[in-house]
Design a protein around this motif. Sequence first.
Motif, PDB file in Angstrom:
ATOM      1  N   ASP A  11       0.824  -1.222   0.000  1.00 43.44           N
ATOM      2  CA  ASP A  11       0.000   0.000   0.000  1.00 43.44           C
ATOM      3  C   ASP A  11       0.858   1.273   0.000  1.00 43.44           C
ATOM      4  OD1 ASP A  11       0.926   0.374   2.563  1.00 43.44           O
ATOM      5  OD2 ASP A  11      -1.013   0.186   3.549  1.00 43.44           O
ATOM      6  N   ASN A  12       2.147   1.089  -0.298  1.00 39.72           N
ATOM      7  CA  ASN A  12       3.072   2.224  -0.445  1.00 39.72           C
ATOM      8  C   ASN A  12       3.248   3.052   0.837  1.00 39.72           C
ATOM      9  OD1 ASN A  12       3.654   1.761  -3.235  1.00 39.72           O
ATOM     10  ND2 ASN A  12       1.642   2.620  -3.744  1.00 39.72           N
ATOM     11  N   SER A  13       3.103   2.407   1.988  1.00 42.44           N
ATOM     12  CA  SER A  13       3.398   3.100   3.242  1.00 42.44           C
ATOM     13  C   SER A  13       4.898   3.399   3.334  1.00 42.44           C
ATOM     14  CB  SER A  13       2.967   2.252   4.438  1.00 42.44           C
ATOM     15  OG  SER A  13       1.572   2.080   4.464  1.00 42.44           O
ATOM     16  N   PHE A  14       5.694   2.548   2.727  1.00 47.33           N
ATOM     17  CA  PHE A  14       7.130   2.763   2.626  1.00 47.33           C
ATOM     18  C   PHE A  14       7.672   1.883   1.502  1.00 47.33           C
ATOM     19  CE2 PHE A  14       6.430   0.267   6.721  1.00 47.33           C
ATOM     20  CZ  PHE A  14       6.400  -0.977   6.122  1.00 47.33           C
ATOM     21  N   ASP A  15       8.902   2.201   1.050  1.00 48.84           N
ATOM     22  CA  ASP A  15       9.557   1.333   0.075  1.00 48.84           C
ATOM     23  C   ASP A  15      10.454   0.353   0.828  1.00 48.84           C
ATOM     24  OD1 ASP A  15      11.774   2.796   0.874  1.00 48.84           O
ATOM     25  OD2 ASP A  15      11.852   3.996  -0.961  1.00 48.84           O
ATOM     26  N   THR A  16      11.192  -0.454   0.130  1.00 46.30           N
ATOM     27  CA  THR A  16      12.009  -1.489   0.778  1.00 46.30           C
ATOM     28  C   THR A  16      13.009  -0.877   1.752  1.00 46.30           C
ATOM     29  OG1 THR A  16      11.821  -2.897  -1.176  1.00 46.30           O
ATOM     30  CG2 THR A  16      13.572  -3.425   0.382  1.00 46.30           C
ATOM     31  N   TYR A  17      13.695   0.187   1.304  1.00 45.45           N
ATOM     32  CA  TYR A  17      14.683   0.816   2.171  1.00 45.45           C
ATOM     33  C   TYR A  17      14.010   1.530   3.350  1.00 45.45           C
ATOM     34  CZ  TYR A  17      17.932  -0.184  -1.611  1.00 45.45           C
ATOM     35  OH  TYR A  17      18.697  -0.829  -2.551  1.00 45.45           O
ATOM     36  N   GLY A  18      12.825   2.048   3.102  1.00 44.82           N
ATOM     37  CA  GLY A  18      12.071   2.678   4.185  1.00 44.82           C
ATOM     38  C   GLY A  18      11.676   1.666   5.247  1.00 44.82           C
ATOM     39  N   TRP A  19      11.302   0.468   4.794  1.00 46.97           N
ATOM     40  CA  TRP A  19      10.949  -0.605   5.739  1.00 46.97           C
ATOM     41  C   TRP A  19      12.162  -0.996   6.569  1.00 46.97           C
ATOM     42  CZ3 TRP A  19      10.900  -6.420   4.515  1.00 46.97           C
ATOM     43  CH2 TRP A  19      10.389  -7.143   5.611  1.00 46.97           C
ATOM     44  N   PHE A  20      13.307  -1.154   5.897  1.00 45.17           N
ATOM     45  CA  PHE A  20      14.530  -1.500   6.620  1.00 45.17           C
ATOM     46  C   PHE A  20      14.854  -0.435   7.674  1.00 45.17           C
ATOM     47  CE2 PHE A  20      16.336  -4.024   2.766  1.00 45.17           C
ATOM     48  CZ  PHE A  20      15.471  -5.071   3.066  1.00 45.17           C
ATOM     49  N   LYS A  21      14.626   0.815   7.298  1.00 41.78           N
ATOM     50  CA  LYS A  21      14.907   1.910   8.242  1.00 41.78           C
ATOM     51  C   LYS A  21      13.994   1.847   9.457  1.00 41.78           C
ATOM     52  CE  LYS A  21      15.589   6.919   8.578  1.00 41.78           C
ATOM     53  NZ  LYS A  21      14.949   7.002   9.894  1.00 41.78           N
ATOM     54  N   THR A  22      12.702   1.537   9.241  1.00 48.74           N
ATOM     55  CA  THR A  22      11.779   1.445  10.382  1.00 48.74           C
ATOM     56  C   THR A  22      12.192   0.312  11.322  1.00 48.74           C
ATOM     57  OG1 THR A  22      10.214  -0.069   9.280  1.00 48.74           O
ATOM     58  CG2 THR A  22       9.859   2.289   8.967  1.00 48.74           C
ATOM     59  N   ILE A  23      12.643  -0.801  10.736  1.00 48.76           N
ATOM     60  CA  ILE A  23      13.112  -1.914  11.570  1.00 48.76           C
ATOM     61  C   ILE A  23      14.343  -1.492  12.358  1.00 48.76           C
ATOM     62  CG2 ILE A  23      14.136  -4.229  11.512  1.00 48.76           C
ATOM     63  CD1 ILE A  23      12.361  -4.845   9.106  1.00 48.76           C
ATOM     64  N   GLY A  24      15.285  -0.842  11.663  1.00 44.50           N
ATOM     65  CA  GLY A  24      16.504  -0.389  12.337  1.00 44.50           C
ATOM     66  C   GLY A  24      16.224   0.607  13.434  1.00 44.50           C
ATOM     67  N   ASP A  25      15.320   1.554  13.162  1.00 44.36           N
ATOM     68  CA  ASP A  25      14.964   2.549  14.176  1.00 44.36           C
ATOM     69  C   ASP A  25      14.307   1.885  15.387  1.00 44.36           C
ATOM     70  OD1 ASP A  25      15.955   4.549  12.590  1.00 44.36           O
ATOM     71  OD2 ASP A  25      14.000   5.181  11.809  1.00 44.36           O
ATOM     72  N   GLY A  26      13.474   0.874  15.129  1.00 46.79           N
ATOM     73  CA  GLY A  26      12.819   0.154  16.227  1.00 46.79           C
ATOM     74  C   GLY A  26      13.814  -0.577  17.104  1.00 46.79           C
ATOM     75  N   ILE A  27      14.794  -1.207  16.476  1.00 45.19           N
ATOM     76  CA  ILE A  27      15.832  -1.922  17.234  1.00 45.19           C
ATOM     77  C   ILE A  27      16.672  -0.926  18.034  1.00 45.19           C
ATOM     78  CG2 ILE A  27      17.921  -3.335  17.034  1.00 45.19           C
ATOM     79  CD1 ILE A  27      16.629  -4.589  14.519  1.00 45.19           C
ATOM     80  N   THR A  28      17.062   0.172  17.378  1.00 44.10           N
ATOM     81  CA  THR A  28      17.859   1.204  18.061  1.00 44.10           C
ATOM     82  C   THR A  28      17.106   1.787  19.251  1.00 44.10           C
ATOM     83  OG1 THR A  28      18.885   1.792  15.951  1.00 44.10           O
ATOM     84  CG2 THR A  28      19.093   3.382  17.746  1.00 44.10           C
ATOM     85  N   GLY A  29      15.785   1.926  19.107  1.00 40.90           N
ATOM     86  CA  GLY A  29      14.965   2.465  20.182  1.00 40.90           C
ATOM     87  C   GLY A  29      14.939   1.588  21.419  1.00 40.90           C
TER      88      GLY A  29
END
Length: 424
Positions: A260-278
Amino acid sequence: MNKGLIALSPLLVFVTLYLVTSIVAGDFYKVPITVAFMASSVYAVIISRGRTLRQRIDIFSRGAGSEQMMLMLWIFILAGAFANSAKVMGSIDATVNLMLTILPGNMLLAGLFLASCFISQSIGTSFGTIVALAPIASGLAHSTGASVPMMVAVVVGGSFFGDNLSFISDTTIVSTSTQECKMSDKFKVNSFLVMPAAFLILIIYILLGNNISSPQSIPDVEYTKVIPYIVVLITAVCGLNVMAVLALGISLTGLIGLLDNSFDTYGWFKTIGDGITGMGELIIITMLAGGMLELIKVNGGIDYIIKNMTRRISGKRGAELSIAALVSIVTMCTANNTVAIITVGGIARRISQRFGLDNRKCASILDTMSCFTQGLLPYGAHLLLAAGIASTSPMSLIPYLYYPFCIGAAAVLAIIFRYPKRYS
């Protein structure tokens, strides 16, 4: 005696640095909990006499990196990745809107508590319940203007319902095996203690819910974005390992978010990374606590508690109270209710045999009091996880943890008034 007190003193250093100074300052964010744990951990290393510095650090590292500790850290990492991925994709907002559509505002607290009780009873773990429902609770609080700590505390409290009662809960398994009784028998006794407490708390949440009202306009529910949470809840209830549940949830949020275009592949990776960093602070706190508590154990702190708590027991009431106190204090020292039951289970069984206690009630006391204590520890994994997901302080949750308070009070009253009679 002095050696035992010295072994326990790192806990006092932590409490003084974090709790007392925060109360004096009137702000629990004034002293970072990481600083309090670092200082008390360094102090624990310093006072560990009779070993080289390298040996002390090795003991600390063993506690910080134990199997149980690493399992918790993996859960924290996956939980952070899932929570942030679901948030960015819109899954949390969609689930919150769905709950606001289904439940009136005055039933949100009661509904969250019942959901937490049901899920924790089904999966036998408070961790999985917190992971699944804490983000929703936080979202509901923001949508309705309710207190975030109160909403999240409802989930944490309800999660201990199943941790205490479920047949597949590790605390149930350990308490019944150490006391040599059937799970079904322990469940019956336990129900006498905690069912009235759960009912009382449910009534309280219904009354407190009168102050909460749903927003005037609720956005349309995007049902596809609710799918990750529905799948997470269903698979958790079906007994799938919590890490597999979280991995599946991360995959679903990524798939739906990409479609649904909430994010692209790199955007998804970034959300995962930000979640882990948090989750970084939470991971650091957990490792520091694990290392410090391992030094306390090796230096004889827990043995000191057990020896002194069992020295002057007289009568059944005193014997049951000593078991309750033992498991509570050891839970404080290990920050793990299962480990605490394993540690004092054999002692409790000997006390039980010596004073003619009912082993079914002893198992219930061990389980209930360990859950009560674990549910109120600001440095315990449960409060740290819930606070990390909701971006709040673990101390802010404690005043709202009605259910853990209530089951602790119920267990103590059951001992004092010899209830239920047939098991006393």
